[in-house]
Design a protein around this motif. Structure first.
Motif, PDB file in Angstrom:
ATOM      1  N   HIS A  48     -10.674  -8.975  -2.744  1.00 41.93           N
ATOM      2  CA  HIS A  48     -10.149  -7.613  -2.606  1.00 41.93           C
ATOM      3  C   HIS A  48     -11.016  -6.882  -1.593  1.00 41.93           C
ATOM      4  CE1 HIS A  48      -9.485  -3.326  -3.917  1.00 41.93           C
ATOM      5  NE2 HIS A  48      -8.259  -3.766  -3.702  1.00 41.93           N
ATOM      6  N   ASP A  69       3.481 -10.124  -1.059  1.00 44.39           N
ATOM      7  CA  ASP A  69       2.418  -9.518  -1.853  1.00 44.39           C
ATOM      8  C   ASP A  69       2.856  -9.396  -3.303  1.00 44.39           C
ATOM      9  OD1 ASP A  69       0.646  -9.209   0.254  1.00 44.39           O
ATOM     10  OD2 ASP A  69       1.479  -7.273   0.830  1.00 44.39           O
ATOM     11  N   TYR A  91      -0.973 -13.163  -3.607  1.00 37.70           N
ATOM     12  CA  TYR A  91       0.329 -13.220  -2.946  1.00 37.70           C
ATOM     13  C   TYR A  91       0.855 -14.646  -2.991  1.00 37.70           C
ATOM     14  CZ  TYR A  91      -2.550 -14.543   1.161  1.00 37.70           C
ATOM     15  OH  TYR A  91      -3.434 -15.144   2.022  1.00 37.70           O
ATOM     16  N   GLU A 127      -8.279  -4.284  -8.229  1.00 38.93           N
ATOM     17  CA  GLU A 127      -9.396  -3.677  -7.527  1.00 38.93           C
ATOM     18  C   GLU A 127     -10.721  -4.315  -7.939  1.00 38.93           C
ATOM     19  OE1 GLU A 127     -11.352   0.771  -6.796  1.00 38.93           O
ATOM     20  OE2 GLU A 127      -9.525   0.526  -7.985  1.00 38.93           O
ATOM     21  N   GLU A 155      -2.496  -6.279  -6.735  1.00 33.31           N
ATOM     22  CA  GLU A 155      -3.806  -5.824  -6.279  1.00 33.31           C
ATOM     23  C   GLU A 155      -4.659  -5.535  -7.505  1.00 33.31           C
ATOM     24  OE1 GLU A 155      -6.013  -2.133  -3.906  1.00 33.31           O
ATOM     25  OE2 GLU A 155      -3.833  -2.124  -4.176  1.00 33.31           O
ATOM     26  N   ALA A 171      -8.984  -0.738  -0.671  1.00 33.97           N
ATOM     27  CA  ALA A 171      -7.881  -0.155  -1.432  1.00 33.97           C
ATOM     28  C   ALA A 171      -6.570  -0.400  -0.700  1.00 33.97           C
ATOM     29  CB  ALA A 171      -8.114   1.344  -1.619  1.00 33.97           C
ATOM     30  N   GLY A 172      -5.553  -0.782  -1.451  1.00 35.34           N
ATOM     31  CA  GLY A 172      -4.250  -1.065  -0.856  1.00 35.34           C
ATOM     32  C   GLY A 172      -4.071  -2.493  -0.392  1.00 35.34           C
ATOM     33  N   HIS A 173      -5.138  -3.307  -0.523  1.00 34.02           N
ATOM     34  CA  HIS A 173      -5.065  -4.703  -0.090  1.00 34.02           C
ATOM     35  C   HIS A 173      -4.736  -5.598  -1.284  1.00 34.02           C
ATOM     36  CE1 HIS A 173      -7.049  -8.711   0.769  1.00 34.02           C
ATOM     37  NE2 HIS A 173      -6.148  -8.616   1.705  1.00 34.02           N
ATOM     38  N   HIS A 174      -3.629  -6.316  -1.205  1.00 35.27           N
ATOM     39  CA  HIS A 174      -3.248  -7.219  -2.282  1.00 35.27           C
ATOM     40  C   HIS A 174      -4.120  -8.476  -2.238  1.00 35.27           C
ATOM     41  CE1 HIS A 174       0.264  -4.613  -2.214  1.00 35.27           C
ATOM     42  NE2 HIS A 174       0.604  -5.090  -3.400  1.00 35.27           N
ATOM     43  N   ASN A 175      -4.674  -8.845  -3.380  1.00 33.14           N
ATOM     44  CA  ASN A 175      -5.483 -10.064  -3.416  1.00 33.14           C
ATOM     45  C   ASN A 175      -4.796 -11.207  -4.143  1.00 33.14           C
ATOM     46  OD1 ASN A 175      -5.830  -8.394  -5.629  1.00 33.14           O
ATOM     47  ND2 ASN A 175      -8.013  -8.781  -5.851  1.00 33.14           N
ATOM     48  N   SER A 182      -3.212 -13.234   4.300  1.00 27.94           N
ATOM     49  CA  SER A 182      -3.927 -11.963   4.227  1.00 27.94           C
ATOM     50  C   SER A 182      -5.292 -12.233   3.637  1.00 27.94           C
ATOM     51  CB  SER A 182      -3.151 -10.971   3.348  1.00 27.94           C
ATOM     52  OG  SER A 182      -3.904  -9.806   3.109  1.00 27.94           O
TER      53      SER A 182
END
Length: 418
Positions: free
Chosen positions: A76, A98, A85, A103, A101, A79-83, A54
């Protein structure tokens, strides 16, 4: 001259990060969507796994001590995206899991401590030190050791302490901080600066590695030759400084009582017992058959190195990494022409010879160098090629050139000149 857009293409599967786990090197791709995490088995010299990740790319990979999980830190993006994993290496083809996250954080450095805790940092406002606990699955924010830094660039940890290296991109500007090293107590969160004064002039700490009972500290971007340092883990005031002739030092590795590192112009070898440093580089032309160096010339006007070299007739063309062109007479070994072409070559560039002319490509422009006057003519502009490593240029058997525009492959037909 005509150009033809051939659509999406990748000229190199660039690898911004890699880590050895057992007998397999795991690498992350850059500018390929979706990102790939590739496993390459060294004994068989084969790709043994490809997992879909991802994010656009990752400079931050780390493995737990048991070799079970590969942790991956990315930018990142939304919003909602895991950075953060991980990939379970019992099935390295995926899927990814995941974890967190954070921000606004673009993760560029990650490490796993001997007791399996994950620490990471990167670019954000007032860069911080973070810990991910695989048992509780929670993230701890240790705060920002240096709020004026623009990035946390390096991180490594023991069972008691996190060592964090920070600094600023492009020297930061304004009030931005320069290279700093901090020790963060994992139990209390207490922060102490342990920056060796000899490296404080550099813009950023580029690498931290624990070698035996010492912390190796390397920097990057110094305007003058930059030393690196070994800090005693039991006494931070005990520092051994190693002088080099380069402006960066990173990727420290110990082997057979020697410490190897990567500098701007090649690989360096440091022997701690004698203090000696040997830099393995050949900035001249050599004889590959006899494996001997014939001559070397240091055009001291360039401090950024060279990415493009080409030979046409008696001349060696060398394009510096900031657009400085040098033309060297190979017979007299004299520099016969210099010019600044930063507007066409803002950073890296490659050169090739075709039909008696020297051509080059930067990330913005396809250009030709006149073989008599050495003047540069821009042939195709506005390329804005995505980063797949050094900008590429090639030519086929019919004389058609190929470069990148954004992520697309562009074919260029240039009328032949005598």
């Amino acid at each position: 001259m005509t150009t033809r857009d051939l659509g999406a293409a990748v000229v190199a599967f660039t690898l911004p990060s890699g880590i050895l786990v057992g007998d397999t090197v795991y690498m992350a791709s850059r500018n390929i969507e979706p990102m790939k995490i590739v496993g390459y088995h060294l004994p068989t010299q084969k790709v043994t796994s490809v997992a879909t990740g991802s994010g656009l790319t990752s400079q931050a990979l780390g493995a737990d001590p048991a070799g079970r999980y590969l942790y991956v830190g990315v930018d990142h993006e939304r919003a909602g995206h895991h950075n953060l994993y991980r990939l379970d290496l019992t099935d390295p083809t995926g899927p990814i899991e995941d974890l967190a996250e954070i921000e606004g954080l673009n993760i560029i450095a990650l490490t796993v401590s001997p007791d399996g805790q994950v620490f990471f940092c990167g670019t954000e406002k007032s860069p911080k030190v973070y810990q991910y606990d695989p048992v509780t699955r929670k993230v701890t924010d240790f705060g920002s050791p240096d709020p004026l830094a623009t990035m946390g660039r390096a991180i490594v940890a023991t069972e008691s302490t996190v060592f964090y290296g920070s600094g600023s991109v492009l020297s930061g500007g304004g009030d931005a901080s320069r290279a700093e090293v901090f020790a963060v107590d994992r139990a209390t969160g207490a922060v102490a600066s342990i920056t060796p004064p000899e490296i404080a002039a550099a813009p950023v700490v580029r690498d931290l590695q624990i070698i035996g009972d010492q912390l190796a500290v390397g920097t990057q971007g110094s305007p003058t030759p930059a030393p690196f340092a070994f800090v005693d883990l039991d006494d931070y005031s005990s520092v051994t400084v190693v002088d080099t002739s380069g402006t960066s030092a990173k990727l420290f590795r110990e082997h057979d009582d020697r410490v190897y590192f990567v500098g701007l112009t090649g690989i360096g070898v440091h022997t701690p017992s004698t203090g000696a440093v040997e830099e393995i580089k050949v900035p001249g032309i050599g004889d590959p058959v006899r494996r001997t160096e014939l001559w070397r010339l240091d055009p001291k006007q360039s401090s950024s190195g060279f990415a493009g070299l080409a030979v046409l007739g008696r001349h060696l063309y060398a394009m510096g990494n900031k657009g400085q062109l040098f033309v060297i007479d190979r017979h007299s070994r004299a520099i016969v022409h210099t010019a600044d072409h930063k507007s066409i070559v803002p950073d890296l560039s490659t050169l090739l010879v075709h039909r008696g002319h020297v051509y080059g490509a930067s990330r913005t422009t396809l250009y030709r160098i006149d073989r008599k006057t050495f003047e540069i003519t821009a042939l195709v502009t506005g390329l804005a090629g995505k980063w797949y490593g050094i900008p590429r240029i090639c030519v086929d058997e019919r004389g058609r050139f190929y470069v990148l525009r954004d992520r697309n492959l562009i074919q260029v037909a240039i009328p032949h000149q005598g």
